[in-house]
Design an enzyme around this catalytic site. Structure first.
Site, PDB file in Angstrom:
ATOM      1  N   HIS A   1      23.772 -28.176  11.006  1.00  0.00           N
ATOM      2  CA  HIS A   1      25.062 -27.605  10.599  1.00  0.00           C
ATOM      3  C   HIS A   1      25.485 -28.389   9.361  1.00  0.00           C
ATOM      4  CE1 HIS A   1      28.998 -25.538  11.372  1.00  0.00           C
ATOM      5  NE2 HIS A   1      29.306 -26.420  10.435  1.00  0.00           N
TER       6      HIS A   1
ATOM      7  N   HIS B   1      23.061 -21.152   8.958  1.00  0.00           N
ATOM      8  CA  HIS B   1      24.127 -20.325   8.364  1.00  0.00           C
ATOM      9  C   HIS B   1      24.505 -20.772   6.954  1.00  0.00           C
ATOM     10  CE1 HIS B   1      26.140 -23.661  10.264  1.00  0.00           C
ATOM     11  NE2 HIS B   1      26.228 -23.084  11.445  1.00  0.00           N
TER      12      HIS B   1
ATOM     13  N   LYS C   1      19.440 -29.980  17.277  1.00  0.00           N
ATOM     14  CA  LYS C   1      20.524 -29.536  16.400  1.00  0.00           C
ATOM     15  C   LYS C   1      21.378 -30.721  15.993  1.00  0.00           C
ATOM     16  CE  LYS C   1      23.337 -26.559  14.414  1.00  0.00           C
ATOM     17  NZ  LYS C   1      24.061 -25.432  14.965  1.00  0.00           N
TER      18      LYS C   1
ATOM     19  N   ASP D   1      24.224 -16.539  14.273  1.00  0.00           N
ATOM     20  CA  ASP D   1      25.358 -17.410  14.608  1.00  0.00           C
ATOM     21  C   ASP D   1      26.415 -16.642  15.413  1.00  0.00           C
ATOM     22  OD1 ASP D   1      26.860 -19.733  14.794  1.00  0.00           O
ATOM     23  OD2 ASP D   1      27.806 -19.475  12.833  1.00  0.00           O
TER      24      ASP D   1
ATOM     25  N   HIS E   1      24.882 -18.492  20.010  1.00  0.00           N
ATOM     26  CA  HIS E   1      25.737 -19.190  20.983  1.00  0.00           C
ATOM     27  C   HIS E   1      25.962 -18.246  22.160  1.00  0.00           C
ATOM     28  CE1 HIS E   1      26.707 -22.374  18.092  1.00  0.00           C
ATOM     29  NE2 HIS E   1      26.679 -21.399  17.196  1.00  0.00           N
TER      30      HIS E   1
ATOM     31  N   HIS F   1      19.587 -18.246  15.740  1.00  0.00           N
ATOM     32  CA  HIS F   1      20.858 -19.016  15.871  1.00  0.00           C
ATOM     33  C   HIS F   1      21.844 -18.239  16.746  1.00  0.00           C
ATOM     34  CE1 HIS F   1      23.874 -21.919  13.874  1.00  0.00           C
ATOM     35  NE2 HIS F   1      24.479 -21.356  14.916  1.00  0.00           N
TER      36      HIS F   1
HETATM   37  C1  NCD Z   1      30.207 -21.875  16.345  1.00  0.00           C
HETATM   38  C2  NCD Z   1      30.710 -21.848  17.799  1.00  0.00           C
HETATM   39  O1  NCD Z   1      31.759 -21.227  18.042  1.00  0.00           O
HETATM   40  O2  NCD Z   1      30.037 -22.408  18.652  1.00  0.00           O
HETATM   41  N1  NCD Z   1      31.294 -21.501  15.488  1.00  0.00           N
HETATM   42  C3  NCD Z   1      31.196 -21.035  14.227  1.00  0.00           C
HETATM   43  O3  NCD Z   1      32.215 -20.852  13.571  1.00  0.00           O
HETATM   44  N2  NCD Z   1      30.044 -20.736  13.682  1.00  0.00           N
HETATM   45  C4  NCD Z   1      29.640 -23.204  16.029  1.00  0.00           C
HETATM   46  C5  NCD Z   1      28.894 -23.233  14.733  1.00  0.00           C
HETATM   47  O4  NCD Z   1      27.784 -22.709  14.627  1.00  0.00           O
HETATM   48  O5  NCD Z   1      29.419 -23.786  13.759  1.00  0.00           O
HETATM   49 ZN    ZN Z   2      26.422 -21.653  15.238  1.00  0.00          ZN
END
Ligand code: NCD
Ligand code: ZN
Length: 359
Positions: free
Chosen positions: A152, A190, A115, A263, A31, A29
């Site tokens: 999510h 998460h 997702k 995450d 970003h 996971h």
């Molecule tokens: C994530 C993001 O910033 O893309 N933010 C977060 O608080 N985890 C998106 C997500 O996974 O919910």
């Molecule tokens: Zn995330």
């Protein structure tokens, strides 16, 4: 006189393990964003992980095979020489996602999963799904072709208390979805509550959960410790201490349905330290150091490799990685922040001296 008395040294406390070598781990996971941010954060993830699930919540989101292919190319182009990292792409589901497009991307090995962001649940989710029943044809197709659904799991009704949104989604959406699609592979992303871990266990033949490093070390009170700490704010928001303890027990249990997903979610400082700050913790640079510390504290270093390097690969039908990584009990510091353009992203635990290091 027993053997123990003859050999007093044998009775001494077992020496703590100071080094551990495991198969190279994967992060299920991530970003990475795009452009300058991608360039800035990717080296930290690629230094720790061999492969990673790349979340599709860009603006605009990654909803087509062509967009996922192009994004993968941009990630590979941003990878510094000498680091090898395989991005595993995902498709962002929308109300109008076409099952044929989903299948095409999966069969062509462009993406490995889709997702589900309930619309409005988190960062860049406004284009997500407003009605899960409405995407039944997509989910049926995914079930048929064995393509995992990554969820999510938070309810989006603004009336629902923010600390109850995972529980509300679990009752109102997740459990019914698992019942309707009994062959669908599902990852609860998460996980933050004790109860959702039990739902995952009950469906473990085809259901799993990722657990982040920050949810293993902070509870909701830490977000307000001495004042508001915006860099500890993410979604799902950290819950009470009993949930943190349940997450630690699950992660370190060795159960195959729990595995690593950081995450890591970078936002520039100004977007976090604001009157309405973004959700997301940038934990990529300190992820393995945090996880291994937790396994050490729980006396479960022997379970670390399963969580970090085996369980996720098995769920996705992939072989574990060939190489290894060594972690050692040696204090180290990571940068407090990573520069991006003329600003920076604050690193989770970047101001701390960490007891474990990546060798
Ligand atoms: C994530 C993001 O910033 O893309 N933010 C977060 O608080 N985890 C998106 C997500 O996974 O919910
Ligand atoms: Zn995330």
């Amino acid at each position: 006189m027993g053997v123990a008395e003859l050999f007093p040294a044998e009775r001494q406390e077992a020496k703590p393990v100071d080094r551990i070598t495991i198969r190279r781990p994967d992060d299920w996971h991530i970003h990475l964003r795009d452009g300058a941010m991608l360039k800035a954060v990717l080296p930290y993830t690629a230094a720790q992980f061999a492969r990673g699930i790349i979340m599709p919540n860009l603006v605009p989101p990654v909803t087509t095979v062509a967009a996922a292919q192009a994004y993968r190319e941009r990630i590979l182009a941003a990878l510094p020489a000498g680091l090898d990292f395989t991005p595993l792409m995902t498709c962002y589901l929308r109300d109008d996602t076409d099952p044929d497009e989903i299948e095409r991307g999966f069969k062509d090995k462009v993406w490995v999963a889709a997702k589900l962001y309930p619309a409005g649940a988190t960062t860049n989710s406004h284009a997500g799904v407003t009605d899960i029943l409405g995407i039944a044809p997509v989910l049926e197709r995914m079930e048929r072709i064995g393509m995992p659904l990554l969820i999510h799991g938070e309810a989006t009704d603004p009336e629902i208390d923010i600390f109850d949104r995972e529980a509300a989604f679990m009752e109102g959406s997740l459990i019914p979805l698992l019942g309707r699609h009994q062959g669908l592979k599902v990852t609860v992303e998460h996980a933050t509550t004790a109860e959702i871990l039990d739902v995952v266990r009950e469906h473990r033949s085809r259901c799993a959960a990722t657990i982040t490093p920050h949810h293993l070390v902070i509870n909701r009170t830490h977000i307000f410790q001495g004042g508001l700490r915006p860099h500890l704010y993410c979604l799902p928001v950290a819950k009470r201490e009993r949930h943190r303890l349940a997450l630690r027990a699950a992660a370190t249990s060795g159960e195959a349905c729990f595995y690593l997903g950081t995450d890591t979610a970078p936002h520039v400082r100004g977007a976090k330290e604001a009157s309405c700050g973004c959700a997301g913790v940038f934990c990529g640079p300190s992820a393995l150091q945090t996880y291994v510390q937790v396994f050490d504290e729980e006396g479960a270093l022997d379970k670390f490799e399963a969580f970090a390097s085996l369980n996720g690969a098995r769920f996705h039908g992939l072989e574990p990685n060939a190489g290894t990584v060594t972690l050692e009990r040696r204090e180290s510091r990571i940068a407090e922040a990573v520069a991006v353009d003329d600003t920076a992203v604050v690193v989770f635990r970047g101001e701390e001296t960490l007891p474990w290091s990546v060798a």
